[in-house]
Design a protein around this motif. Structure first.
Motif, PDB file in Angstrom:
ATOM      1  N   HIS A 298       0.883  -1.065  -0.024  1.00  0.00           N
ATOM      2  CA  HIS A 298       0.007  -0.079  -0.062  1.00  0.00           C
ATOM      3  C   HIS A 298       1.027   1.237   0.167  1.00  0.00           C
ATOM      4  CE1 HIS A 298      -2.367  -3.372   1.673  1.00  0.00           C
ATOM      5  NE2 HIS A 298      -3.385  -2.458   1.082  1.00  0.00           N
ATOM      6  N   ARG A 299       1.163   1.739  -1.321  1.00  0.00           N
ATOM      7  CA  ARG A 299       1.923   3.086  -1.371  1.00  0.00           C
ATOM      8  C   ARG A 299       1.422   4.187  -1.083  1.00  0.00           C
ATOM      9  NH1 ARG A 299       7.348   1.038  -1.463  1.00  0.00           N
ATOM     10  NH2 ARG A 299       7.173  -1.260  -2.172  1.00  0.00           N
ATOM     11  N   TYR A 300       1.967   5.097  -0.794  1.00  0.00           N
ATOM     12  CA  TYR A 300       1.682   6.518  -0.787  1.00  0.00           C
ATOM     13  C   TYR A 300       2.875   7.381  -1.146  1.00  0.00           C
ATOM     14  CZ  TYR A 300       3.881   7.023   3.845  1.00  0.00           C
ATOM     15  OH  TYR A 300       4.686   7.107   4.996  1.00  0.00           O
ATOM     16  N   GLN A 301       2.634   8.585  -1.778  1.00  0.00           N
ATOM     17  CA  GLN A 301       3.627   9.433  -2.290  1.00  0.00           C
ATOM     18  C   GLN A 301       3.660  11.010  -1.782  1.00  0.00           C
ATOM     19  OE1 GLN A 301       4.703   8.628  -6.097  1.00  0.00           O
ATOM     20  NE2 GLN A 301       6.195  10.246  -6.511  1.00  0.00           N
ATOM     21  N   LEU A 302       4.793  11.346  -1.283  1.00  0.00           N
ATOM     22  CA  LEU A 302       4.764  12.773  -0.724  1.00  0.00           C
ATOM     23  C   LEU A 302       5.913  13.433  -1.718  1.00  0.00           C
ATOM     24  CD1 LEU A 302       4.758  12.205   3.027  1.00  0.00           C
ATOM     25  CD2 LEU A 302       2.838  13.192   1.451  1.00  0.00           C
ATOM     26  N   GLY A 303       5.518  14.148  -2.609  1.00  0.00           N
ATOM     27  CA  GLY A 303       6.382  14.748  -3.453  1.00  0.00           C
ATOM     28  C   GLY A 303       7.042  13.948  -4.450  1.00  0.00           C
ATOM     29  N   SER A 304       8.637  13.629  -4.306  1.00  0.00           N
ATOM     30  CA  SER A 304       9.304  12.762  -5.032  1.00  0.00           C
ATOM     31  C   SER A 304       9.455  11.250  -4.247  1.00  0.00           C
ATOM     32  CB  SER A 304      10.581  13.241  -5.575  1.00  0.00           C
ATOM     33  OG  SER A 304      11.324  13.889  -4.262  1.00  0.00           O
ATOM     34  N   ILE A 305       9.068  11.612  -3.015  1.00  0.00           N
ATOM     35  CA  ILE A 305       9.229  10.516  -1.992  1.00  0.00           C
ATOM     36  C   ILE A 305       8.292   9.187  -1.988  1.00  0.00           C
ATOM     37  CG2 ILE A 305       9.765   9.589   0.152  1.00  0.00           C
ATOM     38  CD1 ILE A 305      10.992  12.535   0.690  1.00  0.00           C
ATOM     39  N   GLN A 306       8.422   8.076  -2.276  1.00  0.00           N
ATOM     40  CA  GLN A 306       7.252   7.140  -2.313  1.00  0.00           C
ATOM     41  C   GLN A 306       7.629   6.172  -1.068  1.00  0.00           C
ATOM     42  OE1 GLN A 306       7.038   3.483  -5.137  1.00  0.00           O
ATOM     43  NE2 GLN A 306       5.357   4.968  -5.819  1.00  0.00           N
ATOM     44  N   LYS A 307       6.762   5.874  -0.315  1.00  0.00           N
ATOM     45  CA  LYS A 307       6.795   5.033   0.898  1.00  0.00           C
ATOM     46  C   LYS A 307       5.535   4.067   0.978  1.00  0.00           C
ATOM     47  CE  LYS A 307      10.365   6.992   2.929  1.00  0.00           C
ATOM     48  NZ  LYS A 307      11.467   6.307   3.514  1.00  0.00           N
ATOM     49  N   SER A 308       5.651   3.113   1.811  1.00  0.00           N
ATOM     50  CA  SER A 308       4.429   2.117   1.864  1.00  0.00           C
ATOM     51  C   SER A 308       3.841   2.445   3.457  1.00  0.00           C
ATOM     52  CB  SER A 308       4.876   0.799   1.644  1.00  0.00           C
ATOM     53  OG  SER A 308       5.658   0.231   2.636  1.00  0.00           O
ATOM     54  N   TRP A 309       2.652   2.136   3.593  1.00  0.00           N
ATOM     55  CA  TRP A 309       1.976   2.186   4.838  1.00  0.00           C
ATOM     56  C   TRP A 309       2.592   1.090   5.586  1.00  0.00           C
ATOM     57  CZ3 TRP A 309       0.056   6.149   6.930  1.00  0.00           C
ATOM     58  CH2 TRP A 309      -0.576   7.441   6.093  1.00  0.00           C
ATOM     59  N   GLU A 310       3.001  -0.086   5.178  1.00  0.00           N
ATOM     60  CA  GLU A 310       3.650  -1.268   5.959  1.00  0.00           C
ATOM     61  C   GLU A 310       4.785  -0.694   6.503  1.00  0.00           C
ATOM     62  OE1 GLU A 310       0.924  -2.939   2.905  1.00  0.00           O
ATOM     63  OE2 GLU A 310       2.440  -1.529   3.112  1.00  0.00           O
ATOM     64  N   GLY A 311       5.782  -0.109   5.745  1.00  0.00           N
ATOM     65  CA  GLY A 311       6.844   0.315   6.447  1.00  0.00           C
ATOM     66  C   GLY A 311       6.788   1.434   7.255  1.00  0.00           C
ATOM     67  N   SER A 312       5.926   2.334   7.061  1.00  0.00           N
ATOM     68  CA  SER A 312       5.799   3.532   7.937  1.00  0.00           C
ATOM     69  C   SER A 312       5.092   3.078   9.215  1.00  0.00           C
ATOM     70  CB  SER A 312       4.875   4.681   7.473  1.00  0.00           C
ATOM     71  OG  SER A 312       5.592   5.028   6.307  1.00  0.00           O
ATOM     72  N   LEU A 313       4.100   2.206   9.256  1.00  0.00           N
ATOM     73  CA  LEU A 313       3.673   1.783  10.375  1.00  0.00           C
ATOM     74  C   LEU A 313       4.557   0.996  11.340  1.00  0.00           C
ATOM     75  CD1 LEU A 313      -0.063   0.974   9.223  1.00  0.00           C
ATOM     76  CD2 LEU A 313       0.694   2.617  10.955  1.00  0.00           C
ATOM     77  N   THR A 314       5.550  -0.041  10.565  1.00  0.00           N
ATOM     78  CA  THR A 314       6.712  -0.656  11.284  1.00  0.00           C
ATOM     79  C   THR A 314       7.585   0.362  11.888  1.00  0.00           C
ATOM     80  OG1 THR A 314       6.604  -2.492   9.724  1.00  0.00           O
ATOM     81  CG2 THR A 314       8.514  -2.208  10.983  1.00  0.00           C
ATOM     82  N   MET A 315       7.943   1.332  11.418  1.00  0.00           N
ATOM     83  CA  MET A 315       8.571   2.561  11.976  1.00  0.00           C
ATOM     84  C   MET A 315       8.021   2.932  13.202  1.00  0.00           C
ATOM     85  SD  MET A 315      11.449   4.277  11.342  1.00  0.00           S
ATOM     86  CE  MET A 315      12.386   5.662  12.196  1.00  0.00           C
ATOM     87  N   TRP A 316       6.767   3.433  13.228  1.00  0.00           N
ATOM     88  CA  TRP A 316       6.188   3.813  14.446  1.00  0.00           C
ATOM     89  C   TRP A 316       6.129   2.853  15.508  1.00  0.00           C
ATOM     90  CZ3 TRP A 316       0.406   6.327  14.341  1.00  0.00           C
ATOM     91  CH2 TRP A 316       0.177   6.676  15.789  1.00  0.00           C
TER      92      TRP A 316
END
Length: 222
Positions: free
Chosen positions: A139-157
């Motif tokens: 599940h990807r999302y993008q902020l400007g030129s940066i692309q991340k995934s919700w799975e990775g971001s929630l793991t970070m949190w």
């Protein structure tokens, strides 16, 4: 333990980490996994330093030397596993620099845990978020030129909160306020990790995590 014995322990730890990474690289293991082995292995040396009570000047000096080697490795083939993932980033240099800054600011009596928090958040949460995002991020999302995934971001949190909670509760004992601080600072670390141009999150995440924990804990008068 004397200073010479301490230096030998740290050198043995780092030598083992880089030897393992070079062996994995020689075995054609994916470069991102090799890099994370270094990321986690080097970062965990802070636990050894905390146990042995490394002098602040020695920890800062080690960090500056490692940062210099990281910069040199962009031009010369020193330990190719440091920069073997095919992308241009100063993350390795920022990683070492952030350790040095945290030790300089917090490696004092009753403040060392905040340096440990900042370094371990970078060590575990950032590394695992990257691996989860790359391996299972659907599940990807993008902020400007940066692309991340919700799975990775929630793991970070989640991992950041666990690391911070483990250190705070282990040091002070159980407190609902400390649990709240862990979740709050973990969320901030997730937000900072999103904006990771040129590997800058290896500087912003540990410094902000350690610094904000220090400010909030001071406010509790523990």
């Amino acid at each position: 333990m004397g200073l010479t014995q301490q230096i030998m322990c740290y050198a043995l730890w780092l030598g083992s980490v880089f030897a393992l990474a070079e062996w994995l690289r020689a075995c054609k293991v994916d470069g991102e996994w090799v890099r994370k082995v270094i990321h986690i292995g080097v970062g965990n040396i802070i636990l050894l330093a905390w146990a042995l009570q490394v002098p602040r000047w020695l920890g800062v000096s080690f960090s500056l030397v490692f940062a210099s080697l990281a910069l040199l490795s962009y031009r010369v083939a020193i330990l190719q596993s440091l920069n073997g993932v095919g992308r241009r980033s100063f993350g390795t240099c920022f990683y070492a620099l952030s350790i040095g800054l945290l030790l300089y600011w917090f490696w004092l009596p009753e403040r060392q845990l905040f340096a440990v928090i900042g370094i371990l958040v970078m060590t575990w949460a950032d590394a695992l978020a990257g691996l989860v995002g790359k391996t299972w991020g659907q599940h990807r999302y993008q902020l400007g030129s940066i692309q991340k995934s919700w799975e990775g971001s929630l793991t970070m949190w989640g991992v950041s909160s666990l690391v911070i909670g483990a250190v705070l509760l282990g040091y002070f004992g159980f407190s609902p306020s400390l649990l709240g601080i862990s979740v709050l600072v973990g969320g901030m670390a997730m937000g900072l990790e999103v904006f990771s141009w040129w590997g800058l999150d290896n500087l912003t995440v540990p410094l902000a995590s350690g610094g904000l924990c220090f400010v909030l804990v001071q406010g509790l008068n523990l």
